[in-house]
Design an enzyme around this catalytic site. Structure first.
Site, mmCIF file in Angstrom:
data_model
loop_
_atom_site.group_PDB
_atom_site.id
_atom_site.type_symbol
_atom_site.label_atom_id
_atom_site.label_comp_id
_atom_site.label_asym_id
_atom_site.label_seq_id
_atom_site.Cartn_x
_atom_site.Cartn_y
_atom_site.Cartn_z
ATOM 1 N N ASP A 62 -59.430 11.320 -14.419
ATOM 2 C CA ASP A 62 -59.304 12.086 -13.173
ATOM 3 C C ASP A 62 -57.874 12.104 -12.647
ATOM 4 O O ASP A 62 -57.643 12.137 -11.442
ATOM 5 C CB ASP A 62 -60.248 11.529 -12.077
ATOM 6 N N LYS B 124 -55.457 16.218 -15.232
ATOM 7 C CA LYS B 124 -55.022 16.814 -16.507
ATOM 8 C C LYS B 124 -55.291 18.305 -16.556
ATOM 9 O O LYS B 124 -54.494 19.071 -17.072
ATOM 10 C CB LYS B 124 -55.759 16.163 -17.686
ATOM 11 N N GLY C 128 -64.580 16.148 -16.665
ATOM 12 C CA GLY C 128 -64.682 17.261 -15.721
ATOM 13 C C GLY C 128 -63.291 17.635 -15.285
ATOM 14 O O GLY C 128 -62.567 16.809 -14.735
ATOM 15 N N HIS C 129 -62.872 18.845 -15.598
ATOM 16 C CA HIS C 129 -61.553 19.305 -15.192
ATOM 17 C C HIS C 129 -61.720 20.404 -14.157
ATOM 18 O O HIS C 129 -62.326 21.427 -14.432
ATOM 19 C CB HIS C 129 -60.780 19.853 -16.400
ATOM 20 N N GLN D 253 -61.011 11.679 -20.101
ATOM 21 C CA GLN D 253 -61.037 10.324 -19.531
ATOM 22 C C GLN D 253 -59.592 9.785 -19.468
ATOM 23 O O GLN D 253 -58.680 10.582 -19.345
ATOM 24 C CB GLN D 253 -61.945 9.380 -20.352
HETATM 25 P P1 IMP Z 1 -69.668 7.504 -20.138
HETATM 26 O O1 IMP Z 1 -68.448 8.103 -20.717
HETATM 27 O O2 IMP Z 1 -70.582 8.501 -19.490
HETATM 28 O O3 IMP Z 1 -70.391 6.611 -21.110
HETATM 29 O O4 IMP Z 1 -69.215 6.529 -18.927
HETATM 30 C C1 IMP Z 1 -68.482 5.328 -19.172
HETATM 31 C C2 IMP Z 1 -67.445 5.109 -18.068
HETATM 32 O O5 IMP Z 1 -66.443 6.114 -18.161
HETATM 33 C C3 IMP Z 1 -68.009 5.213 -16.649
HETATM 34 O O6 IMP Z 1 -67.284 4.313 -15.816
HETATM 35 C C4 IMP Z 1 -67.678 6.632 -16.236
HETATM 36 O O7 IMP Z 1 -67.585 6.784 -14.842
HETATM 37 C C5 IMP Z 1 -66.332 6.805 -16.913
HETATM 38 N N1 IMP Z 1 -66.001 8.204 -17.203
HETATM 39 C C6 IMP Z 1 -66.514 8.980 -18.181
HETATM 40 N N2 IMP Z 1 -65.957 10.196 -18.147
HETATM 41 C C7 IMP Z 1 -65.050 10.191 -17.155
HETATM 42 C C8 IMP Z 1 -64.111 11.150 -16.656
HETATM 43 O O8 IMP Z 1 -63.973 12.271 -17.149
HETATM 44 N N3 IMP Z 1 -63.338 10.745 -15.619
HETATM 45 C C9 IMP Z 1 -63.420 9.498 -15.095
HETATM 46 N N4 IMP Z 1 -64.270 8.579 -15.516
HETATM 47 C C10 IMP Z 1 -65.075 8.909 -16.552
#
Ligand code: IMP
Length: 421
Positions: free
Chosen positions: A14, A17, A41-42, A224
């Protein structure tokens, strides 16, 4: 020839990007995703219209840019189709623009059910995943049971693989988690029908991506952030892929000698969504204020993000791990009205039970108390904003080449043109 570059979030995701990729893609030829899935999510704001992209690279909003989903991405066919339809409804057409690797692994409804059941079972110790089935899908990839998009090309093979995998998933759902099982035939019919809607975009991307790089102007877009990397992040509070440079290599098959510049995307303060340690977190009014001004609500899950001062220790680690050439500092305008602004420079070991950290050290700087919104020239920034930026540069020994001063495309300072240097 234009440079081929990559962008990676330096903290917990977040970092903004999407906007930076969108701006850079004005002069790019291609935009490529290499890991993660629709957990990302962008948010992009174009002509006052907000677009949230989860799976398709942000470059898709530009006419001349090819958007590629590399083999390291895990794909939910439903999420993909929803995004394709949303883009088409808004007049963005995808023929000869969208390309998806046939080697991408498919996220199945049982992956999602297991992800959510596991989080429920963990209770207070949960990871705080996005519940999109990302972890279970990567597990099946690594244990060589997963189903790839190319399997959908042969109905007989696909049905056999799906049956084997979903029987295993349903056994776990029923006997370990005590949850409902999912009907295999319904999933099979659904995926075979929906495959017809996406088959035109499916290719073998490996050579295609290298050919694009030979022409230049490729932007690789990480999802991420570095601290969510499965190997280098705050394990187990991480995602299930390599969000760092190694993920770019494995998730595309690119020859790295063709990639010339790495841009770290760093927010002017730090945030984290989901559980896990966050040393510079501000669990007080200042943190709440940053979150409110910065609109720190997750684009994927709608969760409130935890906020804190910029963690320069993490930033240094990110620069090292990702071999970054420069930084894009985003959302500096969010700090416009603070009397003092701190930078977290060091701390001792993190306790992964309590998430507490010993010996936190900060540098405190004066705020600038003037609007920076929309500034496009570095010299027009208030003196103390420059002091903040230059203090960070001194700490990390890396240039801040781009500064984002608002959500819109033109609210940005580009000290150099990184596609051309
Ligand atoms: P998962 O990727 O859904 O398995 O989540 C694992 C961890 O990564 C959790 O803490 C989510 O909140 C975090 N996470 C996954 N995708 C994003 C993202 O795009 N932005 C920020 N945190 C993310």
């Amino acid at each position: 020839m234009k440079n081929n570059i990559f962008l990676i979030g330096t903290h917990w995701g977040d970092e903004g990007k999407g906007k930076v990729v969108d701006v850079l893609s004005a002069e790019a030829n291609a935009c490529i995703r290499f890991q993660g899935g629709h957990n990302a999510g962008h948010t992009l704001v174009i002509n006052d219209k907000k677009f949230i992209l989860h799976l398709i690279p942000s470059g898709i909003l530009r006419d001349n840019v090819k958007s590629v989903i590399g083999n390291g991405v895990v794909v939910s066919v439903d999420a993909l189709i929803a995004e394709i339809e949303e883009l088409q409804t808004n007049g963005i057409f995808l023929d000869n623009k969208l390309f998806i690797s046939q080697n991408c692994h498919l996220i199945l409804p049982t992956h999602i059910a297991i992800d959510q059941a596991r989080e429920r079972k963990l209770g207070k110790k949960s990871i705080g995943t996005t519940g999109r089935g990302i972890g279970p899908c990567y597990e099946d990839k690594t244990s060589r049971k997963g189903i790839r998009i190319l399997d959908l090309k042969n109905e007989t093979i696909f049905l056999k693989k799906l049956e084997d995998l979903m029987e295993y998933h349903n056994f776990i759902l029923k006997n370990y988690f005590h949850e409902d099982v999912i009907d295999i035939k319904i999933v099979a019919d659904d995926l075979l029908t929906k495959f017809k809607l996406i088959s035109q975009y499916i290719i073998d991307t490996d050579e295609f991506i290298n050919d694009l790089c030979m022409k230049g102007g490729v932007v690789f877009e990480g999802a991420q952030g570095t601290m969510l990397d499965i190997d280098h992040g705050t394990f187990p509070y991480v995602t299930s892929s390599n969000t760092t440079l190694s993920g770019l290599v494995s998730g595309t098959g690119v020859n790295m000698s063709l990639v010339n510049y790495g841009l770290g995307i760093t927010k002017a303060y730090s945030t984290r969504v989901g559980h896990g340690p966050f040393p510079s977190e501000l669990s007080n009014d200042i943190g709440d204020r940053i979150g409110k001004i910065g609109g720190e609500i997750g684009a994927t899950t709608g969760r409130t993000r935890r906020c804190g001062w910029l963690d320069a220790k993490v930033l240094k680690k990110s620069i090292r791990l990702n071999n970054l050439s420069g930084i894009a500092l985003t959302k500096i305008d969010v700090l416009d009205n603070f009397n003092e602004i701190s930078i977290c420079v060091d701390y001792g070991e993190i306790d992964y039970e309590s998430f507490s950290v010993e010996d936190l050290e900060f540098i405190e700087l004066p705020g600038w108390k003037t609007s920076t919104v929309g500034i496009t020239n570095y010299n027009d920034l208030p003196k103390n904003a420059k002091l903040y930026i230059e203090t960070i540069e001194g700490l990390i020994n890396t240039p801040i080449d781009i500064i984002s001063t608002g959500p819109a495309r033109d609210e940005i300072i580009q000290k150099i043109n990184i596609l051309d240097v």
